[in-house]
Design an enzyme around this catalytic site. Sequence first.
Site, short mmCIF file in Angstrom:
data_model
loop_
_atom_site.label_atom_id
_atom_site.label_comp_id
_atom_site.label_asym_id
_atom_site.label_seq_id
_atom_site.Cartn_x
_atom_site.Cartn_y
_atom_site.Cartn_z
N ASN A 176 -5.13 9.88 0.37
CA ASN A 176 -5.69 9.45 1.65
C ASN A 176 -5.97 10.65 2.54
O ASN A 176 -7.11 10.95 2.84
CB ASN A 176 -4.76 8.48 2.36
CG ASN A 176 -5.07 7.03 2.06
OD1 ASN A 176 -6.14 6.70 1.57
ND2 ASN A 176 -4.13 6.15 2.35
N ASP B 68 0.83 -1.20 0.00
CA ASP B 68 0.00 0.00 0.00
C ASP B 68 0.87 1.26 0.00
O ASP B 68 0.56 2.24 -0.68
CB ASP B 68 -0.92 0.02 1.22
CG ASP B 68 -2.11 -0.93 1.05
OD1 ASP B 68 -2.23 -1.54 -0.02
OD2 ASP B 68 -2.91 -1.04 1.99
N THR C 220 -11.12 5.75 5.87
CA THR C 220 -10.97 4.46 6.56
C THR C 220 -9.51 4.18 6.90
O THR C 220 -9.16 3.04 7.23
CB THR C 220 -11.52 3.32 5.69
OG1 THR C 220 -10.89 3.34 4.40
CG2 THR C 220 -13.02 3.44 5.52
N ALA C 221 -8.66 5.20 6.82
CA ALA C 221 -7.26 5.03 7.17
C ALA C 221 -6.98 5.73 8.49
O ALA C 221 -7.64 5.48 9.49
CB ALA C 221 -6.37 5.57 6.03
N TYR C 222 -6.03 6.65 8.51
CA TYR C 222 -5.63 7.32 9.74
C TYR C 222 -6.80 8.07 10.38
O TYR C 222 -6.99 8.07 11.60
CB TYR C 222 -4.50 8.29 9.40
CG TYR C 222 -3.72 8.83 10.58
CD1 TYR C 222 -4.00 8.43 11.89
CD2 TYR C 222 -2.69 9.74 10.38
CE1 TYR C 222 -3.28 8.91 12.95
CE2 TYR C 222 -1.97 10.25 11.44
CZ TYR C 222 -2.27 9.83 12.73
OH TYR C 222 -1.55 10.33 13.79
N ALA C 223 -7.64 8.69 9.55
CA ALA C 223 -8.76 9.48 10.09
C ALA C 223 -9.72 8.62 10.90
O ALA C 223 -10.29 9.09 11.89
CB ALA C 223 -9.50 10.16 8.94
N LEU C 224 -9.93 7.38 10.49
CA LEU C 224 -10.85 6.50 11.21
C LEU C 224 -10.33 6.20 12.61
O LEU C 224 -11.07 6.24 13.59
CB LEU C 224 -11.05 5.20 10.43
CG LEU C 224 -11.99 4.17 11.06
CD1 LEU C 224 -13.40 4.73 11.18
CD2 LEU C 224 -12.00 2.87 10.25
N SER C 225 -9.02 5.92 12.71
CA SER C 225 -8.45 5.62 14.03
C SER C 225 -8.46 6.83 14.94
O SER C 225 -8.39 6.70 16.16
CB SER C 225 -7.02 5.10 13.87
OG SER C 225 -6.18 6.09 13.31
N ASP D 54 -3.56 17.50 19.49
CA ASP D 54 -2.33 16.84 19.05
C ASP D 54 -2.05 17.11 17.59
O ASP D 54 -0.90 17.07 17.14
CB ASP D 54 -2.44 15.32 19.26
CG ASP D 54 -2.30 14.92 20.71
OD1 ASP D 54 -2.03 15.81 21.54
OD2 ASP D 54 -2.46 13.73 21.03
#
Length: 342
Positions: free
Chosen positions: A127, A57, A168-173, A157
């Site tokens: 992304n 990826d 569904t990548a960093y933003a989701l977490s 932060d």
Amino acid sequence: MVASPAWVKNMRVRLCTWVPHRLSKLVKEVRNAVSKIPDLTLSSCPDCDLMLVVGTDRDILTAVQELGETPPILTVAPPGYIGYLTQIVWDELVSSLEKISRGEFHRRTVARIGASIDGVKELRAINEVAAFPHRSATVMEYTLRVNSEVLWRDVADGVIVATPLGSTAYALSAGGPVVLLDAEVLVVVPVNSLEPSRRPLVVPQHARILIGDIASRYSVEVIADGIKRERVEEYVELRRCGEVVFAEIGSSAAAMVKKKLGIYQELQNMPPSAKFVYRMLEIEGPMDVKELAIKTLLPERTIRYALSLLLERGLVERVADLRDPRRYIYRVVIRRSTRLSS
């Protein structure tokens, strides 16, 4: 069967390949696979119909950064890897290329966002674009403006602006919403805001987003797709800047969302270190403990604990490195029945 694109009929499909240097040994195998399909031929980039990208990826995100405008991108996972952005697994390369030659694929368009940093430097991402202090565990102040209107002043932060693909990548977490790929929106996600009522914001895709009045004890960086970084002094302006087209074989966008949500549900009750280690394996590909320590800056004992939790849940696996059987590496486990190219 998906209807053949007009350029497939009565002509050979012309492929151009992009393979990262560390996987250069696979170039010959790709060429051999293409040679087995009568209606496929390798061509130079200006004359090609599809761009075939081989890699993890992270490699795919790097290719999008380096290649700029391209024809539709067909993504291929290297041996032993299955990713979220890869359409073809290595052991199905020939059969998948046969489908391509028959036009059994469709195009998936994803938005790309551009970031202008202090009006001088430019970054692009498919992304997300994020702003964080260079030193971890440090907060930053900023003002969020959308179409010149001030929406909030925040201390957090960091802050993330994500596309539907990146939702569904960093933003989701970080607590952001899941957005379907065909939605014409961007998502602004404050990360660990000191204001408890602060929530992610969904804005129109063509809105002008300005993250300004940036201040922190340490320098602040703008990061595009986790790959390119630039220091920001005062502000970063973001907006949609074109699109990238991927070639998909027999799957729907919902498959990616379901897969990401399933993994996220398993990760949500784990400590931050486990989520971080999983994310690094997801975007970087298989690594051993020492490599993970270099990438994450976490102590090796913390990484080993995180890996033990991920192994217990079946989210990663420990395997011998084919290049050095004495060395063990860890890689993400993705159920084949739920991958995007199922």
